[in-house]
Design a protein around this motif. Sequence first.
Motif, mmCIF file in Angstrom:
data_model
loop_
_atom_site.group_PDB
_atom_site.id
_atom_site.type_symbol
_atom_site.label_atom_id
_atom_site.label_comp_id
_atom_site.label_asym_id
_atom_site.label_seq_id
_atom_site.Cartn_x
_atom_site.Cartn_y
_atom_site.Cartn_z
ATOM 1 N N THR A 187 44.295 129.954 -13.386
ATOM 2 C CA THR A 187 43.826 131.146 -12.681
ATOM 3 C C THR A 187 43.791 130.872 -11.175
ATOM 4 O O THR A 187 43.376 129.794 -10.750
ATOM 5 C CB THR A 187 42.413 131.536 -13.165
ATOM 6 N N HIS A 188 44.229 131.847 -10.383
ATOM 7 C CA HIS A 188 44.260 131.702 -8.915
ATOM 8 C C HIS A 188 43.554 132.904 -8.299
ATOM 9 O O HIS A 188 43.908 134.049 -8.586
ATOM 10 C CB HIS A 188 45.719 131.631 -8.439
ATOM 11 N N ILE A 189 42.526 132.659 -7.476
ATOM 12 C CA ILE A 189 41.727 133.749 -6.903
ATOM 13 C C ILE A 189 41.531 133.559 -5.404
ATOM 14 O O ILE A 189 41.411 132.441 -4.914
ATOM 15 C CB ILE A 189 40.350 133.859 -7.591
ATOM 16 N N SER A 206 41.616 130.093 -1.115
ATOM 17 C CA SER A 206 41.688 130.432 -2.531
ATOM 18 C C SER A 206 41.211 129.271 -3.394
ATOM 19 O O SER A 206 40.991 128.156 -2.905
ATOM 20 C CB SER A 206 43.121 130.829 -2.922
ATOM 21 N N MET A 207 41.065 129.553 -4.672
ATOM 22 C CA MET A 207 40.660 128.566 -5.661
ATOM 23 C C MET A 207 41.596 128.688 -6.856
ATOM 24 O O MET A 207 41.940 129.793 -7.272
ATOM 25 C CB MET A 207 39.212 128.833 -6.082
ATOM 26 N N LEU A 208 41.989 127.551 -7.383
ATOM 27 C CA LEU A 208 42.871 127.523 -8.541
ATOM 28 C C LEU A 208 42.245 126.628 -9.598
ATOM 29 O O LEU A 208 41.879 125.487 -9.296
ATOM 30 C CB LEU A 208 44.252 126.991 -8.123
ATOM 31 N N TYR A 209 42.074 127.140 -10.794
ATOM 32 C CA TYR A 209 41.478 126.322 -11.843
ATOM 33 C C TYR A 209 42.226 126.526 -13.159
ATOM 34 O O TYR A 209 42.928 127.520 -13.353
ATOM 35 C CB TYR A 209 39.984 126.614 -12.015
ATOM 36 N N VAL A 210 42.067 125.554 -14.059
ATOM 37 C CA VAL A 210 42.736 125.590 -15.354
ATOM 38 C C VAL A 210 41.687 125.434 -16.451
ATOM 39 O O VAL A 210 41.081 124.373 -16.602
ATOM 40 C CB VAL A 210 43.800 124.491 -15.490
ATOM 41 N N LEU A 211 41.455 126.520 -17.197
ATOM 42 C CA LEU A 211 40.514 126.540 -18.324
ATOM 43 C C LEU A 211 41.246 126.235 -19.625
ATOM 44 O O LEU A 211 42.424 126.593 -19.777
ATOM 45 C CB LEU A 211 39.884 127.921 -18.457
ATOM 46 N N LEU A 212 40.544 125.616 -20.559
ATOM 47 C CA LEU A 212 41.093 125.371 -21.888
ATOM 48 C C LEU A 212 40.214 126.020 -22.949
ATOM 49 O O LEU A 212 38.986 125.944 -22.876
ATOM 50 C CB LEU A 212 41.179 123.872 -22.181
ATOM 51 N N SER A 213 40.870 126.645 -23.937
ATOM 52 C CA SER A 213 40.140 127.291 -25.019
ATOM 53 C C SER A 213 40.840 127.013 -26.350
ATOM 54 O O SER A 213 41.961 127.478 -26.575
ATOM 55 C CB SER A 213 40.078 128.809 -24.792
ATOM 56 N N PRO A 214 40.209 126.216 -27.234
ATOM 57 C CA PRO A 214 40.818 125.995 -28.548
ATOM 58 C C PRO A 214 40.744 127.273 -29.368
ATOM 59 O O PRO A 214 39.691 127.905 -29.454
ATOM 60 C CB PRO A 214 39.955 124.883 -29.154
ATOM 61 N N VAL A 215 41.877 127.669 -29.949
ATOM 62 C CA VAL A 215 41.928 128.936 -30.672
ATOM 63 C C VAL A 215 42.534 128.739 -32.054
ATOM 64 O O VAL A 215 43.318 127.817 -32.288
ATOM 65 C CB VAL A 215 42.742 130.005 -29.902
#
Length: 332
Positions: free
Chosen positions: A118-120, A136-145
Amino acid sequence: MAVFGTVFMPQMALAKYENNEWSDTQNVSAGSIQMHPGAHVLHYSSTCFEGLKAFRHADGGIYIFRMDQNINRFEQSSKLLNLPKIDTKQVENMILDIVAQYADDVPEPPGSMYIRPTHIGTEASIGKAAAPSLTSMLYVLLSPVGDYFSGGAKPLRLLLDERGMRCAPHMGMIKSGGNYASALGPILAARADVQADQILFCPNGDVQETGAANFILIDGNEVITKALDTSFLHGVTRNSVLTIAADLGMTVSERNITVEELLERASKPGVEAALSGTAAVLTPVGTFIHNGKEHRVGSGEAGPTTMKLRQALNDIQWGKAEDKHNWLVKVN
């Protein structure tokens, strides 16, 4: 089982763009971010994201599917939103490193680890309605699905909307939250009014996309979908499905299709329709709703070609079939 996309790994990868340069990546708590209430993203929607998946193979290895294509689109979205230019190599390393950190948490197929870069825009300036954010801020989230179709692949009901559009045409190639928000009101109305699951936006009769997925029609040995242009999102799953269809000897037709042609073809025996996207891969469509009338698509059930294409793509992702297009990147 938790609702798809609501469980997150404890940490995420994060980098900031300040003073005309990107910071080093840090792994920080995924529980919160610090941002000024006047941040550009909160007022002027300077935000884009991606969705991709990592899969566990039988050999224990973790593999990310088509990461290069998602990063390229992420870079394109950032550029079209006039956000600071991303460092694609840094983003690649952010994804690889955070997935490696949580490799043990990647579920077995049909589950996967959903990856959300995500980039905001973060500049605190409410006077910049017509100017870009300089930080800006850039982050990478992880979600096990788990499996998106845990209850079975139920065919969808689509309302054909010839008046509205999913988003402004010049925003179509951007994977931005604003596009999803603009489609939400019409989708909720369609659910309430005609029990539709989604809207297939067809401005002036031109069949385009739904609120969250690309659309394909399958007629015998032919796969038909709208040719790429700047008005709608260029789906990575769409591209993958079309490539696999061609590999299987099917005819792939990327061209404009009208609502009139769509309904005419839908009435034929054996015709299938589907939506393509990262979460569900291919979702079968059983009914079109147009001008108050319902039109069954083929048998009205999940078609065999749709499910064959879906399984063929899953088999590559899960390491059960040859990855002859080099779509997978090994994490560990």
